[in-house]
Scaffold this motif. Structure first.
Motif, PDB file in Angstrom:
ATOM      1  N   LYS A   2       0.841  -1.207   0.000  1.00  0.00           N
ATOM      2  CA  LYS A   2       0.000   0.000   0.000  1.00  0.00           C
ATOM      3  C   LYS A   2       0.871   1.249   0.000  1.00  0.00           C
ATOM      4  O   LYS A   2       1.812   1.369   0.781  1.00  0.00           O
ATOM      5  CB  LYS A   2      -0.883   0.025   1.252  1.00  0.00           C
ATOM      6  N   CYS A   5      -1.792   4.997   3.548  1.00  0.00           N
ATOM      7  CA  CYS A   5      -2.359   4.352   4.717  1.00  0.00           C
ATOM      8  C   CYS A   5      -3.594   5.143   5.123  1.00  0.00           C
ATOM      9  O   CYS A   5      -3.515   6.345   5.339  1.00  0.00           O
ATOM     10  CB  CYS A   5      -1.343   4.356   5.848  1.00  0.00           C
ATOM     11  N   CYS A  11      -2.164   4.400  13.195  1.00  0.00           N
ATOM     12  CA  CYS A  11      -0.972   3.573  13.026  1.00  0.00           C
ATOM     13  C   CYS A  11       0.204   4.186  13.777  1.00  0.00           C
ATOM     14  O   CYS A  11       0.971   3.490  14.437  1.00  0.00           O
ATOM     15  CB  CYS A  11      -0.621   3.422  11.551  1.00  0.00           C
ATOM     16  N   ASN A  34       1.265  -4.752   9.010  1.00  0.00           N
ATOM     17  CA  ASN A  34       1.438  -3.486   8.288  1.00  0.00           C
ATOM     18  C   ASN A  34       2.852  -3.309   7.747  1.00  0.00           C
ATOM     19  O   ASN A  34       3.058  -2.690   6.716  1.00  0.00           O
ATOM     20  CB  ASN A  34       1.125  -2.308   9.208  1.00  0.00           C
ATOM     21  N   CYS A  38       2.352  -2.052   4.134  1.00  0.00           N
ATOM     22  CA  CYS A  38       1.981  -0.639   4.081  1.00  0.00           C
ATOM     23  C   CYS A  38       3.211   0.268   4.123  1.00  0.00           C
ATOM     24  O   CYS A  38       3.890   0.359   5.144  1.00  0.00           O
ATOM     25  CB  CYS A  38       1.041  -0.332   5.246  1.00  0.00           C
ATOM     26  N   CYS A  41       3.402   3.043   6.840  1.00  0.00           N
ATOM     27  CA  CYS A  41       3.650   2.472   8.164  1.00  0.00           C
ATOM     28  C   CYS A  41       5.128   2.114   8.333  1.00  0.00           C
ATOM     29  O   CYS A  41       5.713   2.323   9.391  1.00  0.00           O
ATOM     30  CB  CYS A  41       2.788   1.241   8.409  1.00  0.00           C
TER      31      CYS A  41
HETATM   32 ZN   LIG Z   1      -0.488   1.751   7.532  1.00  0.00          ZN
END
Ligand SMILES: [Zn+2]
Lengths: 80, 234
Positions: A2, A5, A11, A34, A38, A41
């Protein structure tokens, strides 16, 4: 992976809890997930970790002046 | 000059509202003091010999941490000296409210922080005497979800040295500085911080979060003034 986020603020809070050793198992598991999926993150995690390390490791730690130690010890002897 | 033992302790420790560090009921007893009916916390009866023993074995080992805490709060060596001395003398006077084997460091930090607020904060030359409540209200009023994250990369801060971090930290309002010192430098848990600061754990968490955002903003200013490349400003 990702690129965005959707709950970055949450997060970030979770990441801080984890670095502070205050997170639950559940939060830890979520972060682990994550950190493989992500991008924001991952970046936040590295930044928070780096800042925390700056504070824990790189700040100068002074020693209490010997004179002060002696003065305190002397003063409490005259108490009671 | 600060080593001449001329200062009259009675004057300082006997000042305004604190014949005691805070009243023994408020001093950290064993276990979970929040749960405990505070008035029931019995005063320990120590003989004089035991008092000195507790003092030397449980209190003195923390003096370097205490000195660093005092210095980071006051940002002045003379004030730090006085503050540490005041704190240790108070700790000795109220040693009966300390239970041996409990968290001496947190107990001492709490006395130091209260002494700082009562005696030093007023006269501290902190430029923008920020009223903490104001700051906290302002920050907390932001919708948590829309809260910004500081645009800064780990690589930009990794080359900062201790002095720069210290300067950034010192530029924060003292209440924000305090939570970062307690958590990141001294390694207290949130629960211990809550006791030291007399605030709920939820407040510890949110204050720490704000403090870190502020700190990162300062660090970002530093990093960018030193020419590190940044991603586009927010
Ligand atoms: Zn995230």
């Amino acid at each position: 992976m990702k690129e965005h986020c959707s709950h970055q603020a949450d997060c970030l809070k979770m990441i801080q809890l984890i670095l502070d050793g205050e997170a639950t198992e559940q939060q830890l598991a979520r972060l682990k997930a994550n950190l493989v999926s992500c991008q924001p993150c991952i970046q936040m995690y590295h930044l928070e970790k780096e800042v925390k390390e700056l504070l824990t490791k790189r700040m100068e730690k002074k020693c209490c002046p010997d004179q002060l130690v002696e003065r305190i010890k002397t003063k409490i002897l005259t108490f009671s | 000059m600060s080593d001449t033992p001329t200062r009259d302790d009675q004057d300082r420790t006997g000042a305004p509202d604190h014949g005691m560090p805070d009243g023994p009921d408020q001093l950290l007893p064993d276990g979970d003091p929040v749960e405990q009916p505070s008035a029931d916390t019995p005063a320990r009866r120590y003989t004089d010999e035991q008092k000195y023993q507790v003092f030397n074995k449980e209190f003195m080992p923390h003096i370097d941490s205490m000195y660093n805490f005092a210095f980071r709060l006051t940002t002045d060596e003379d004030d730090a000296n006085d503050l540490v001395q005041d704190t240790y003398l108070k700790a000795f006077r109220f040693i009966s409210s300390f239970e041996q084997g409990t968290n001496a460091k947190a107990w001492l930090f709490r006395i130091l922080k209260n002494s700082f607020i009562n005696d030093y904060r007023k006269k501290s030359k902190e430029p923008a005497k920020v009223d903490y409540q104001d700051v906290e209200t302002t920050y907390n009023s932001e919708d948590a979800e829309s809260e910004h994250t500081v645009d800064l990369r780990a690589e930009s801060v990794s080359d900062l040295i201790g002095d720069e971090v210290a300067t950034a930290l010192n530029s924060l309002p003292v209440d924000f500085r305090t939570v970062i010192i307690l958590c990141d430098i001294e390694g207290f848990t949130y629960e211990e911080m809550a006791k030291i600061l007399d605030i709920p754990i939820g407040t510890v968490r949110s204050r720490l979060h704000r403090a870190r955002n502020l700190l990162k903003e300062k660090l970002r200013d530093y990093a960018s003034s030193m020419g590190y490349k940044e991603e586009s400003e927010e």
